[in-house]
Every structure is written in structure tokens, then in C-alpha cells.
Design a protein around this motif. Structure first.
Motif, PDB file in Angstrom:
ATOM      1  N   ASP A   1      50.647  12.635  16.768  1.00  0.00           N
ATOM      2  CA  ASP A   1      51.600  12.125  17.756  1.00  0.00           C
ATOM      3  C   ASP A   1      52.098  10.765  17.280  1.00  0.00           C
ATOM      4  N   VAL A   2      53.141  10.774  16.429  1.00  0.00           N
ATOM      5  CA  VAL A   2      53.663   9.528  15.866  1.00  0.00           C
ATOM      6  C   VAL A   2      54.196   8.623  16.967  1.00  0.00           C
ATOM      7  N   ARG A   3      54.793   9.232  17.982  1.00  0.00           N
ATOM      8  CA  ARG A   3      55.332   8.444  19.098  1.00  0.00           C
ATOM      9  C   ARG A   3      54.220   7.639  19.760  1.00  0.00           C
ATOM     10  N   ALA A   4      53.099   8.296  20.035  1.00  0.00           N
ATOM     11  CA  ALA A   4      51.990   7.603  20.685  1.00  0.00           C
ATOM     12  C   ALA A   4      51.409   6.509  19.793  1.00  0.00           C
ATOM     13  N   LEU A   5      51.383   6.765  18.477  1.00  0.00           N
ATOM     14  CA  LEU A   5      50.867   5.758  17.550  1.00  0.00           C
ATOM     15  C   LEU A   5      51.619   4.447  17.683  1.00  0.00           C
ATOM     16  N   HIS A   6      52.936   4.538  17.836  1.00  0.00           N
ATOM     17  CA  HIS A   6      53.753   3.321  17.857  1.00  0.00           C
ATOM     18  C   HIS A   6      53.958   2.767  19.267  1.00  0.00           C
ATOM     19  N   LEU A   7      53.925   3.637  20.261  1.00  0.00           N
ATOM     20  CA  LEU A   7      54.089   3.141  21.638  1.00  0.00           C
ATOM     21  C   LEU A   7      52.932   2.241  22.060  1.00  0.00           C
TER      22      LEU A   7
ATOM     23  N   GLY B   1      54.648  -5.677  21.537  1.00  0.00           N
ATOM     24  CA  GLY B   1      54.716  -6.459  20.306  1.00  0.00           C
ATOM     25  C   GLY B   1      55.926  -6.114  19.459  1.00  0.00           C
ATOM     26  N   LEU B   2      56.286  -4.835  19.433  1.00  0.00           N
ATOM     27  CA  LEU B   2      57.451  -4.423  18.660  1.00  0.00           C
ATOM     28  C   LEU B   2      58.735  -5.006  19.246  1.00  0.00           C
ATOM     29  N   HIS B   3      58.833  -5.028  20.576  1.00  0.00           N
ATOM     30  CA  HIS B   3      60.011  -5.625  21.212  1.00  0.00           C
ATOM     31  C   HIS B   3      60.085  -7.124  20.920  1.00  0.00           C
ATOM     32  N   GLU B   4      58.947  -7.783  20.946  1.00  0.00           N
ATOM     33  CA  GLU B   4      58.932  -9.218  20.626  1.00  0.00           C
ATOM     34  C   GLU B   4      59.344  -9.448  19.174  1.00  0.00           C
TER      35      GLU B   4
ATOM     36  N   LEU C   1      55.809  -4.179  10.751  1.00  0.00           N
ATOM     37  CA  LEU C   1      54.585  -3.953   9.977  1.00  0.00           C
ATOM     38  C   LEU C   1      53.549  -5.047  10.219  1.00  0.00           C
ATOM     39  N   ARG C   2      53.994  -6.250  10.486  1.00  0.00           N
ATOM     40  CA  ARG C   2      53.043  -7.321  10.804  1.00  0.00           C
ATOM     41  C   ARG C   2      52.272  -6.989  12.084  1.00  0.00           C
ATOM     42  N   ILE C   3      52.938  -6.341  13.040  1.00  0.00           N
ATOM     43  CA  ILE C   3      52.268  -5.924  14.277  1.00  0.00           C
ATOM     44  C   ILE C   3      51.206  -4.870  13.959  1.00  0.00           C
TER      45      ILE C   3
END
Length: 364
Positions: free
Chosen positions: A8-14, A19-22, A240-242
């Protein structure tokens, strides 16, 4: 009960949504979208994580391998030793450089290149060896490095699946003359798009790579090499830093799930992953083997467990190499592996109940 998805790639990143929005906001506010502060910071942090002196972000894992070969001056007339059992990108990097891939068969237990076969593949035209840490399992690097040093040959790690894997206590990325990483979204350290990096302790190599990735230019408006446009952009570097901040925790979770899986598979009838005592895998994939693979996969699918094959066709049998002498190579170990392997679900957001369902389906 629902199906157990393979990944579940979506869940991995969600998990990292805030942090991604920041990170996106930081890049937008900076107004710098190519080769800025986020890339510099990520390169510094990832090099330190791998235990190496330099990191050069590029556009993909394939570019990381290809540009390194170019930076070493490897091209037409040269040979590069590659595993016969790998994803085709390893071979394509050699071909794009103009050199010839020379395949070496793997060990049947680890699926990685067999160091005992490497010496026989070396010729006066051999310029480099690419050792792949397949599925996140580190290759046996000491004997490979010893052979290379004796012959004056470069060693590159294809660490596209091995972010955080370790060999005798040293992380992937610090085990050869250079290492190529991929940050494809499904990797242990994945971006929200394509990306890659070369990690090395060679400052001169890092400098050449920084030029090659940027049209052959290290100084604005001065092009010293026939270069490429292959730059890891600011936004992906910030993302990627996140992910890097949680990579160790994620890998520990993968290891715990893999241990649970292994402990419950003694009577499964499958050939399970073998981990040498010197290896700490990143567990990018949990790969098993069975002579009746397709039937086993169908039965698991009927029980609600998704599986995948990594990889169904070895590089020498791909249509891309059909018109080359490589198409006629005798590589029975690799061909057997590609006929029999398949991957079971394993990723950080899985829970123990999911593993137990997979084991129950196997027992049934």
C-alpha cells in the motif's frame, strides 16, 4: 476480512502527510526548485547515514549507475561484470554507457552474485563489477572487493533496494567505490516520484557526477563534459528528508515482521529467505521460492493474499537483449530463480495480524 494488499504505497506516504505538506511549503517559499538548500541538506544527511563522504542526487536509480560508469570513463570496448539475477536496470546502465554486461550467476540460497564465480568472468577488458544487494539483502562484498583490488577494477553497489541494509556492521553505500540508490516511491526510502543518488567516498568522482548530472557543467555557462539532465529536484529532496528521519524505525519494523514470518514458515513447503550471519537485510522484499509457484500464488490469491513476482524474466531473456549474444547465455541458476520466486507482502504499515493471516493461508 479484506484482502491483504501486496503493498500500500499510499499508506506508506500518508503517514508523513503533515511533514510532506510542510516540506512543500518550505520549497515554495524558497522559490528555488532545482539544486538548492533542500538537495544540499539531503545529500549531506544521506551520505552521513550511509557512512560515506559524498552523496550526489540524480534523476533515477538507473542514472545513478549509468552516470557513475560514465564518470569512471567506462564505455565502448569495456566490460562490466553484473549479476545474471537482477532487475534489468543494472544491465541497462552498462549498455547505456556503451560497455558490455558480463553476467555472473548467483548463489541459490541468497540470490546474490556468487563471489566464487566472479574471477572466471574477468578478462583484460573488465573495468568494473556491479554487485546488487537484491531484495535488500547485502551481497558478500569482501571477496568481491578483494578480487577487484587485485585486478585494479572498480566496484559499484547497486543498492536500489538496500537503503539501510548492513554488511558486517557497515551500511550499504559504503561497501565499494560507489553505490547507486533509487528513490522510487515503493522503496524503503521513497520519494513521491522518481529520484536516485550516488554515494561515494571519492571526492573527485562526486565532482564529476555533479557536472555530468547538470549538462556537463560545474560552473554556470561552462560545459566541460558531454553531460545529461539528471537532477534530483528540490521538492523530492525535501520529501526524502522526511522519509530519511523514519527510515531506521521503518527498517526495524520490517525486520520484526520478517522474523515473525520466518518463524511461522518452517512447514510451509516454501524455500524461505536465507540470511547470512554477517548480513542485516533491509527487507525491501520478502521473497520465497517454490517449483509450483504459479499454483501457490493462485491459492494465496483465493485466500485473500496478494503476491507479486520479482522478477519473472531474467535480463538475458528480455526482448531488449534478444539481438545480442547475451540472449544465448547459459544461465540456468538465474533462470530457475526467475521461474520459482515470488514475493509475499511485507511493509512497515502491516500489522502482526496480517502476517498471521499470510501464515494461516500458507498452512491451508
Amino acid at each position: 476480512m479484506g484482502r491483504i494488499r501486496f503493498l500500500d504505497v499510499r499508506a506508506l506516504h500518508l503517514r508523513h502527510r503533515a511533514g510532506l505538506h510542510e516540506a512543500l511549503d518550505r520549497v515554495l517559499e524558497s522559490g528555488n526548485f532545482i539544486q538548492g538548500a533542500q538537495l544540499e541538506a539531503f545529500e549531506r544527511e544521506f551520505a552521513a547515514y550511509c557512512g560515506a563522504g559524498h552523496c550526489v542526487g540524480v534523476g533515477s536509480g538507473l542514472d545513478a549507475l549509468h552516470l557513475t560508469l560514465r564518470a569512471w570513463g567506462i564505455g565502448p570496448g569495456d566490460e562490466v561484470i553484473v549479476p545474471s539475477n537482477t532487475y534489468i536496470a543494472t544491465w541497462l546502465a552498462v549498455t547505456h554507457a556503451g560497455a558490455t554486461p558480463v553476467p555472473v550467476e548467483p548463489r541459490l540460497d541468497t540470490y546474490n552474485m556468487d563471489p566464487e564465480r566472479v574471477g572466471a568472468a574477468i578478462t583484460p577488458r573488465t573495468r568494473a563489477i556491479i554487485a546488487v544487494h537484491l531484495y535488500g539483502q547485502p551481497a558478500d562484498m569482501d571477496p568481491i572487493n578483494a578480487i577487484a583490488r587485485e585486478r585494479g577494477i572498480k566496484v559499484m553497489e547497486d543498492a536500489a533496494q538496500a537503503h539501510g541494509a548492513a554488511y558486517k556492521g557497515r551500511r550499504a553505500g559504503s561497501l565499494g567505490d560507489a553505490a547507486g540508490f533509487s528513490f522510487y516511491p515503493s522503496k524503503n526510502l521513497g520519494a513521491l516520484g522518481d529520484g536516485g543518488a550516488v554515494v561515494t567516498n571519492d571526492a573527485a568522482l562526486a565532482g564529476r557526477l555533479r557536472s555530468l548530472r547538470n549538462y556537463g557543467s560545474a560552473i554556470k555557462d561552462r560545459n566541460e563534459h558531454i553531460g545529461f539532465n539528471s537532477r534530483l529536484d528540490e521538492l523530492q529532496a525535501a520529501f526524502l528528508r522526511i522519509g530519511l528521519a523514519s527510515l531506521e524505525e521503518d527498517n526495524a519494523r520490517r525486520s520484526a515482521l520478517a522474523a515473525r514470518m520466518l518463524s511461522g514458515m518452517a512447514d510451509s513447503g516454501l524455500v524461505v529467505p536465507v540470511v547470512p550471519e554477517w548480513a542485516q537485510p533491509a527487507w525491501h522484499r520478502f521473497v520465497v521460492r517454490h517449483p509450483a509457484r504459479d499454483d501457490v500464488m493462485r491459492r494465496l490469491a483465493a485466500a485473500g493474499v496478494e503476491t507479486m513476482v520479482h522478477y519473472p524474466i531474467p535480463p538475458h531473456l528480455q526482448p531488449a537483449y534478444a539481438q545480442t549474444p547475451l540472449a544465448h547465455a547459459c544461465l540456468p541458476v538465474s533462470e530457475r530463480i526467475h521461474r520459482e520466486v515470488f514475493s509475499l507482502p511485507l511493509y512497515p504499515s502491516m500489522d502482526e495480524a496480517g502476517v498471521d493471516r499470510i501464515l494461516a493461508a500458507l498452512r491451508a
